[in-house]
Design an enzyme around this catalytic site. Structure first.
Site, mmCIF file in Angstrom:
data_model
loop_
_atom_site.group_PDB
_atom_site.id
_atom_site.type_symbol
_atom_site.label_atom_id
_atom_site.label_comp_id
_atom_site.label_asym_id
_atom_site.label_seq_id
_atom_site.Cartn_x
_atom_site.Cartn_y
_atom_site.Cartn_z
ATOM 1 C CE LYS A 10 9.584 5.950 27.632
ATOM 2 N NZ LYS A 10 8.770 4.967 26.891
ATOM 3 C CG ASP A 67 -0.390 0.968 18.537
ATOM 4 O OD1 ASP A 67 0.427 1.631 17.865
ATOM 5 O OD2 ASP A 67 -0.234 0.708 19.746
ATOM 6 N N GLY A 88 -5.198 8.061 25.217
ATOM 7 C CA GLY A 88 -4.964 6.667 24.845
ATOM 8 C C GLY A 88 -3.939 5.957 25.709
ATOM 9 C CB THR A 122 -9.825 0.985 18.438
ATOM 10 O OG1 THR A 122 -9.473 0.197 17.299
ATOM 11 C CG2 THR A 122 -11.190 1.620 18.198
ATOM 12 C CG HIS A 135 33.801 20.336 19.729
ATOM 13 N ND1 HIS A 135 34.006 18.973 19.815
ATOM 14 C CD2 HIS A 135 34.645 20.917 20.617
ATOM 15 C CE1 HIS A 135 34.944 18.742 20.714
ATOM 16 N NE2 HIS A 135 35.356 19.906 21.224
ATOM 17 C CD GLU A 168 11.009 2.227 26.989
ATOM 18 O OE1 GLU A 168 11.434 2.784 25.974
ATOM 19 O OE2 GLU A 168 9.866 2.452 27.446
ATOM 20 N NE ARG A 208 -6.930 4.562 27.472
ATOM 21 C CZ ARG A 208 -6.254 3.516 27.927
ATOM 22 N NH1 ARG A 208 -6.160 3.297 29.216
ATOM 23 N NH2 ARG A 208 -5.654 2.696 27.093
ATOM 24 N N GLY A 239 4.450 -8.446 23.770
ATOM 25 C CA GLY A 239 3.937 -7.742 22.600
ATOM 26 C C GLY A 239 2.545 -7.189 22.832
HETATM 27 P P1 FAD Z 1 -3.975 4.003 21.658
HETATM 28 O O1 FAD Z 1 -3.024 4.956 22.259
HETATM 29 O O2 FAD Z 1 -3.989 2.607 22.138
HETATM 30 O O3 FAD Z 1 -5.402 4.658 21.842
HETATM 31 C C1 FAD Z 1 -6.568 4.016 21.450
HETATM 32 C C2 FAD Z 1 -7.699 4.523 22.316
HETATM 33 O O4 FAD Z 1 -8.916 4.033 21.779
HETATM 34 C C3 FAD Z 1 -7.658 4.031 23.762
HETATM 35 O O5 FAD Z 1 -7.686 5.126 24.640
HETATM 36 C C4 FAD Z 1 -8.908 3.170 23.915
HETATM 37 O O6 FAD Z 1 -9.524 3.322 25.179
HETATM 38 C C5 FAD Z 1 -9.802 3.737 22.830
HETATM 39 N N1 FAD Z 1 -10.775 2.776 22.310
HETATM 40 C C6 FAD Z 1 -10.556 1.506 21.889
HETATM 41 N N2 FAD Z 1 -11.703 0.967 21.420
HETATM 42 C C7 FAD Z 1 -12.653 1.923 21.561
HETATM 43 C C8 FAD Z 1 -14.019 1.987 21.251
HETATM 44 N N3 FAD Z 1 -14.674 0.960 20.683
HETATM 45 N N4 FAD Z 1 -14.696 3.127 21.542
HETATM 46 C C9 FAD Z 1 -14.083 4.186 22.117
HETATM 47 N N5 FAD Z 1 -12.755 4.184 22.412
HETATM 48 C C10 FAD Z 1 -12.065 3.077 22.133
HETATM 49 N N6 FAD Z 1 5.339 4.460 21.785
HETATM 50 C C11 FAD Z 1 6.265 5.384 21.498
HETATM 51 O O7 FAD Z 1 6.327 5.871 20.361
HETATM 52 N N7 FAD Z 1 7.157 5.813 22.448
HETATM 53 C C12 FAD Z 1 7.153 5.303 23.695
HETATM 54 O O8 FAD Z 1 7.972 5.718 24.518
HETATM 55 C C13 FAD Z 1 6.194 4.316 24.016
HETATM 56 N N8 FAD Z 1 6.165 3.787 25.257
HETATM 57 C C14 FAD Z 1 5.201 2.857 25.550
HETATM 58 C C15 FAD Z 1 5.217 2.291 26.829
HETATM 59 C C16 FAD Z 1 4.279 1.342 27.163
HETATM 60 C C17 FAD Z 1 4.287 0.744 28.554
HETATM 61 C C18 FAD Z 1 3.291 0.964 26.211
HETATM 62 C C19 FAD Z 1 2.228 -0.037 26.572
HETATM 63 C C20 FAD Z 1 3.287 1.508 24.941
HETATM 64 C C21 FAD Z 1 4.247 2.448 24.592
HETATM 65 N N9 FAD Z 1 4.312 3.010 23.320
HETATM 66 C C22 FAD Z 1 5.273 3.922 23.020
HETATM 67 C C23 FAD Z 1 3.362 2.630 22.268
HETATM 68 C C24 FAD Z 1 2.270 3.709 22.135
HETATM 69 O O9 FAD Z 1 1.614 3.855 23.374
HETATM 70 C C25 FAD Z 1 1.277 3.325 21.060
HETATM 71 O O10 FAD Z 1 1.960 3.067 19.846
HETATM 72 C C26 FAD Z 1 0.281 4.446 20.818
HETATM 73 O O11 FAD Z 1 -0.412 4.757 22.000
HETATM 74 C C27 FAD Z 1 -0.707 4.058 19.727
HETATM 75 O O12 FAD Z 1 -1.618 5.096 19.530
HETATM 76 P P2 FAD Z 1 -3.090 4.818 18.979
HETATM 77 O O13 FAD Z 1 -3.747 6.152 18.925
HETATM 78 O O14 FAD Z 1 -3.031 4.008 17.756
HETATM 79 O O15 FAD Z 1 -3.803 3.905 20.076
HETATM 80 P P1 NAD Z 2 8.032 -6.421 21.683
HETATM 81 O O1 NAD Z 2 7.465 -6.994 20.455
HETATM 82 O O2 NAD Z 2 8.930 -5.244 21.596
HETATM 83 O O3 NAD Z 2 8.832 -7.531 22.495
HETATM 84 C C1 NAD Z 2 8.239 -8.711 22.900
HETATM 85 C C2 NAD Z 2 9.328 -9.748 23.095
HETATM 86 O O4 NAD Z 2 8.773 -10.879 23.721
HETATM 87 C C3 NAD Z 2 9.950 -10.221 21.794
HETATM 88 O O5 NAD Z 2 11.346 -10.091 21.895
HETATM 89 C C4 NAD Z 2 9.500 -11.677 21.685
HETATM 90 O O6 NAD Z 2 10.444 -12.501 21.053
HETATM 91 C C5 NAD Z 2 9.353 -12.042 23.143
HETATM 92 N N1 NAD Z 2 8.450 -13.151 23.410
HETATM 93 C C6 NAD Z 2 7.268 -13.432 22.805
HETATM 94 N N2 NAD Z 2 6.723 -14.533 23.371
HETATM 95 C C7 NAD Z 2 7.563 -14.948 24.342
HETATM 96 C C8 NAD Z 2 7.549 -15.992 25.288
HETATM 97 N N3 NAD Z 2 6.539 -16.853 25.362
HETATM 98 N N4 NAD Z 2 8.591 -16.134 26.147
HETATM 99 C C9 NAD Z 2 9.625 -15.250 26.109
HETATM 100 N N5 NAD Z 2 9.689 -14.225 25.224
HETATM 101 C C10 NAD Z 2 8.672 -14.060 24.370
HETATM 102 O O7 NAD Z 2 6.755 -6.089 22.607
HETATM 103 P P2 NAD Z 2 6.619 -5.267 23.943
HETATM 104 O O8 NAD Z 2 7.934 -5.027 24.582
HETATM 105 O O9 NAD Z 2 5.542 -5.941 24.708
HETATM 106 O O10 NAD Z 2 6.073 -3.893 23.396
HETATM 107 C C11 NAD Z 2 4.828 -3.843 22.687
HETATM 108 C C12 NAD Z 2 4.787 -2.680 21.743
HETATM 109 O O11 NAD Z 2 4.764 -1.463 22.459
HETATM 110 C C13 NAD Z 2 5.980 -2.670 20.831
HETATM 111 O O12 NAD Z 2 5.494 -2.868 19.527
HETATM 112 C C14 NAD Z 2 6.555 -1.316 20.935
HETATM 113 O O13 NAD Z 2 6.649 -0.706 19.689
HETATM 114 C C15 NAD Z 2 5.592 -0.525 21.803
HETATM 115 N N6 NAD Z 2 6.398 0.199 22.805
HETATM 116 C C16 NAD Z 2 7.263 1.155 22.372
HETATM 117 C C17 NAD Z 2 8.076 1.796 23.264
HETATM 118 C C18 NAD Z 2 9.026 2.822 22.760
HETATM 119 O O14 NAD Z 2 8.868 3.266 21.638
HETATM 120 N N7 NAD Z 2 10.006 3.237 23.556
HETATM 121 C C19 NAD Z 2 8.048 1.474 24.606
HETATM 122 C C20 NAD Z 2 7.183 0.485 25.023
HETATM 123 C C21 NAD Z 2 6.355 -0.138 24.101
#
Ligand code: FAD
Ligand code: NAD
Length: 467
Positions: free
Chosen positions: A53, A314, A42, A142, A446, A188, A37, A273
């Site tokens: 958030k 992840d 990430g 990644t 409290h 969310e 990126r 997912g």
């Molecule tokens: P990532 O954050 O995915 O980072 C991986 C990085 O690797 C990326 O920047 C990518 O560009 C880079 N990359 C990939 N392949 C290569 C390559 N070959 N060469 C160089 N760079 C590469 N989790 C929470 O705990 N709390 C939350 O509130 C929360 N909210 C979320 C909301 C949304 C909308 C989403 C999508 C996810 C949310 N998550 C949340 C999940 C959280 O973002 C991930 O669990 C977390 O970012 C994982 O961290 P990571 O370092 O494993 O990977």
């Molecule tokens: P999720 O796994 O939380 O939910 C996906 C939902 O989609 C499940 O309930 C599943 O049964 C449903 N589903 C799957 N296929 C379907 C279909 N064809 N039709 C209808 N429903 C279907 O996944 P997400 O909400 O996409 O989040 C992805 C990941 O990102 C999660 O693993 C989560 O941990 C992470 N995340 C975390 C936070 C946080 O910590 N606050 C916020 C956002 C994302």
């Protein structure tokens, strides 16, 4: 011994990778981090935790002002209107500040940022945007990417059928948003757009929202979301989406089979997912095969089966959460440096940042029984907590699951306005092997929402005071 460019090369600068890189550098190692990126941080900082958030906070303020909570306390606001571009700009500013903060930390800790996608070129060797780099240890961090729904084309630029990244960037409030998937992202981001004025329908394949959470908490959450005005279509699958101009038509069928129906929407969020991201990484070059779910398997120390290659976050099994990735980042760096890095995967809290928040740590009631525990359960409703009641935040409860024989706490589940903050106490207690009695006899200030945790712990033995 071979001469390497770096002691440690981390691939990916998400919360797993950037934390691993910084900790390795703090431990005296020569470190580089490759990131594809434009900015560091990430998924979490760029298109995940942080921007979501920011919009959750902004939309909550809007709803409080427009929806009457302020008025209830005598705060008169007049006509409230939404300036969505300003809300989006504030979100973008938070992302810019925080991703820039990682850049600063890389400089401070002398971590070299290699800009571009990395690809394995051989053992201990990687190509980053055309440059060859070698390292004694390589950490794969990644992350993950959005799971596509077969037959449904996401086009974030068009803004009708979007994934989470598109749903964070909508330039208008949809009239009707259909969310496919009643998981964390769906609830969310569905909450954000509902608060800002959209009619929201959540279509979930399973018979309940939020898979993986405690059954009673899932049911209670569904009641609360319905009360807030979300339409929930449980046990229903989306079998097709067609788009004509700005209108999407979704075909829905009962999950168990049955007659199809169609519904229209001007925005569709696909949130079914995320899947591990290893595309283009060249894992085959080093003979590393992902498992059937596409994850890279590691041992307890985050070593893969290939010498000198480690993996975290992840892309490996476990909950896809930023704090889990961060803790693994610290542990892997410490293991590489010859120290003992450990992550207790039994105590990883999870939080859904809706209002109220929904949080849990440890085993669900169902999971505890499946694991063969005889259990005792203590519950306390937020309605009976003085602070929550005073703040008019009475929705929700605290539920503590303890082993019947030892009283050791096995799991804690909370729905409360401050559940995401309260769950830290439960995680700490579990990390120290606390019993419900330990929590019950810990003095809690409290009036705080956290007193509900103490009362739920007292309820494990049947003796709460305030119900
Ligand atoms: P990532 O954050 O995915 O980072 C991986 C990085 O690797 C990326 O920047 C990518 O560009 C880079 N990359 C990939 N392949 C290569 C390559 N070959 N060469 C160089 N760079 C590469 N989790 C929470 O705990 N709390 C939350 O509130 C929360 N909210 C979320 C909301 C949304 C909308 C989403 C999508 C996810 C949310 N998550 C949340 C999940 C959280 O973002 C991930 O669990 C977390 O970012 C994982 O961290 P990571 O370092 O494993 O990977
Ligand atoms: P999720 O796994 O939380 O939910 C996906 C939902 O989609 C499940 O309930 C599943 O049964 C449903 N589903 C799957 N296929 C379907 C279909 N064809 N039709 C209808 N429903 C279907 O996944 P997400 O909400 O996409 O989040 C992805 C990941 O990102 C999660 O693993 C989560 O941990 C992470 N995340 C975390 C936070 C946080 O910590 N606050 C916020 C956002 C994302």
């Amino acid at each position: 011994m071979a001469d390497y460019d770096y002691d440690v090369l981390v691939i990916g600068a998400g919360p797993g990778g950037y934390v691993a890189a910084i900790r390795a550098a703090q431990l005296g190692l020569k470190v580089a981090c490759a990131e594809g990126r434009e900015t560091l941080g990430g998924t979490c900082l760029n298109v995940g935790c942080i921007p979501s958030k920011a919009l959750l906070h902004g939309s909550e303020l809007y709803e409080e002002a427009a929806g009457g909570t302020l008025a209830k306390f005598g705060v008169k606001t007049g006509k409230v209107s939404l300036d969505l571009p300003v809300m989006q700009a504030e979100k973008a500013l938070a992302v810019k500040e925080l991703t820039g903060g990682i850049e600063f930390l890389f400089k401070k800790n002398k971590v070299t940022w290699l800009k571009g996608m990395a690809k394995f070129a051989g053992p201990h060797a990687v190509d980053v945007a055309g440059s060859a780099v070698t390292a004694k240890h390589i950490v794969i961090a990644t992350g993950s990417s959005v799971t596509p729904l077969p037959g449904v084309a996401v086009d974030n630029d068009a803004g009708v059928v979007v994934d989470s990244t598109g749903a964070l960037a909508l330039g208008r409030v949809p009239q009707h948003l259909v969310v496919i998937g009643g998981g964390v992202i769906g609830l969310e981001l569905g909450s954000v757009w509902r608060r800002l004025g959209a009619q929201v329908t959540v279509v979930e394949f399973l018979d309940q929202l939020l898979p993986g959470m405690d059954g009673e908490i899932r049911k209670e959450a569904a009641k609360i979301f319905k009360k807030q005005g979300m339409a929930l279509r449980l046990s229903t699958k989306v079998t097709g989406v067609t788009v004509k101009g700005k209108t999407a038509t979704l075909t829905l069928e009962p999950a168990a089979g049955g007659p199809a129906e169609t519904i229209n929407a001007d925005a569709v969020l696909v949130a079914i997912g995320r899947r591990p991201h290893t595309d283009g990484l060249g894992l085959d070059v080093i003979g590393l095969a992902p498992n059937q779910r596409g994850q890279i398997e590691t041992d307890h120390d985050f070593r893969t089966t290939v010498d000198g290659v480690w993996a975290i976050g992840d892309v490996i099994p476990g909950p896809m959460l930023a704090h889990k990735a961060e803790d693994e980042g610290i542990a892997v760096a410490e293991n590489i440096a010859g120290l003992t890095g450990i992550v207790n995967h039994d105590v990883i809290p999870g939080v859904v940042y809706t209002a109220p928040e929904i949080a849990g740590v440890g085993l669900t009631e169902e999971g505890a029984k499946e694991a063969g525990h005889e259990i005792k359960v203590g519950k306390f409703p937020m309605m009976a907590n003085s602070r929550a009641k005073t703040n008019r935040e009475g929705d929700g409860l605290v539920k503590i699951i303890a082993d019947a024989a030892t009283d050791r706490v096995l799991g804690v589940w909370i729905i409360a306005s401050l559940a995401g903050t309260m769950i830290a106490e439960a995680a700490l207690a579990m990390e120290f092997g606390a019993t419900s009695e330990d929590i019950a006899y810990t003095c809690h200030a409290h009036p705080t929402h956290s007193e509900a945790i103490k009362e739920a712990a007292m309820a494990v033995t049947g003796k709460p005071i305030h119900i």
